[in-house]
Design a protein around this motif. Structure first.
Motif, mmCIF file in Angstrom:
data_model
loop_
_atom_site.group_PDB
_atom_site.id
_atom_site.type_symbol
_atom_site.label_atom_id
_atom_site.label_comp_id
_atom_site.label_asym_id
_atom_site.label_seq_id
_atom_site.Cartn_x
_atom_site.Cartn_y
_atom_site.Cartn_z
ATOM 1 N N TYR A 5 0.827 -1.208 0.000
ATOM 2 C CA TYR A 5 0.000 0.000 0.000
ATOM 3 C C TYR A 5 0.863 1.259 0.000
ATOM 4 O O TYR A 5 0.612 2.188 -0.768
ATOM 5 C CB TYR A 5 -0.949 0.002 1.199
ATOM 6 N N ARG A 9 0.973 3.905 -3.063
ATOM 7 C CA ARG A 9 0.546 5.283 -2.794
ATOM 8 C C ARG A 9 1.597 6.270 -3.298
ATOM 9 O O ARG A 9 1.278 7.275 -3.943
ATOM 10 C CB ARG A 9 0.287 5.483 -1.304
ATOM 11 N N LYS A 37 -4.291 -2.665 4.486
ATOM 12 C CA LYS A 37 -5.098 -1.624 3.828
ATOM 13 C C LYS A 37 -5.581 -2.051 2.442
ATOM 14 O O LYS A 37 -5.509 -1.289 1.471
ATOM 15 C CB LYS A 37 -4.335 -0.304 3.746
ATOM 16 N N ASP A 39 -8.585 -2.522 1.157
ATOM 17 C CA ASP A 39 -9.669 -1.745 0.538
ATOM 18 C C ASP A 39 -9.152 -0.462 -0.096
ATOM 19 O O ASP A 39 -9.563 -0.086 -1.199
ATOM 20 C CB ASP A 39 -10.758 -1.436 1.569
ATOM 21 N N GLU A 40 -8.222 0.215 0.577
ATOM 22 C CA GLU A 40 -7.633 1.434 0.024
ATOM 23 C C GLU A 40 -6.765 1.113 -1.195
ATOM 24 O O GLU A 40 -6.763 1.835 -2.190
ATOM 25 C CB GLU A 40 -6.793 2.171 1.071
ATOM 26 N N THR A 43 -8.464 0.795 -4.519
ATOM 27 C CA THR A 43 -8.851 2.047 -5.192
ATOM 28 C C THR A 43 -7.684 2.636 -5.988
ATOM 29 O O THR A 43 -7.890 3.530 -6.799
ATOM 30 C CB THR A 43 -9.349 3.100 -4.183
#
Length: 101
Positions: A5, A9, A37, A39-40, A43
């Motif tokens: 993640y 990011r 993380k 679910d994040e 996206t």
């Protein structure tokens, strides 16, 4: 620890207009619910799952799937072939074979 993640990011911050894909093997598809993380992360990237015999790939997550040719090579098999002086060409990179020999 470094999490996928966090890396994704940062990549997304540097390349906000690019669509990112993340290829995972069938063993990781089963493990996805435990990802940090998740679910994040979903996206930010599109996961692509690679099918492999012996693994359950049904998942509630939005994955694309890829079929790739099976390439059944193990380090044990390579060591045995090298020890028996059998060819290993096309089973490992030439530079790796040269380093080992």
């Amino acid at each position: 620890p470094s999490y996928t993640y966090d890396t994704v990011r940062l990549l997304k911050e540097r390349h906000p207009n690019d669509k990112l894909f993340f290829i995972i093997g069938a063993d990781m598809i089963e493990y996805l619910p435990k990802w940090y993380k998740l679910d994040e992360l979903l996206t930010l990237i599109q996961f692509i799952g690679v099918r492999r015999p012996g693994y359950h790939i049904e998942t509630p997550y939005p994955l694309l799937f890829a079929d790739v040719p099976e390439f059944d090579v193990s380090s044990t098999m390579l060591r045995e072939r090298l020890k028996a002086k059998k060819p290993t060409q096309y089973l490992m990179p030439d530079k790796v074979r040269q380093y080992i020999e």
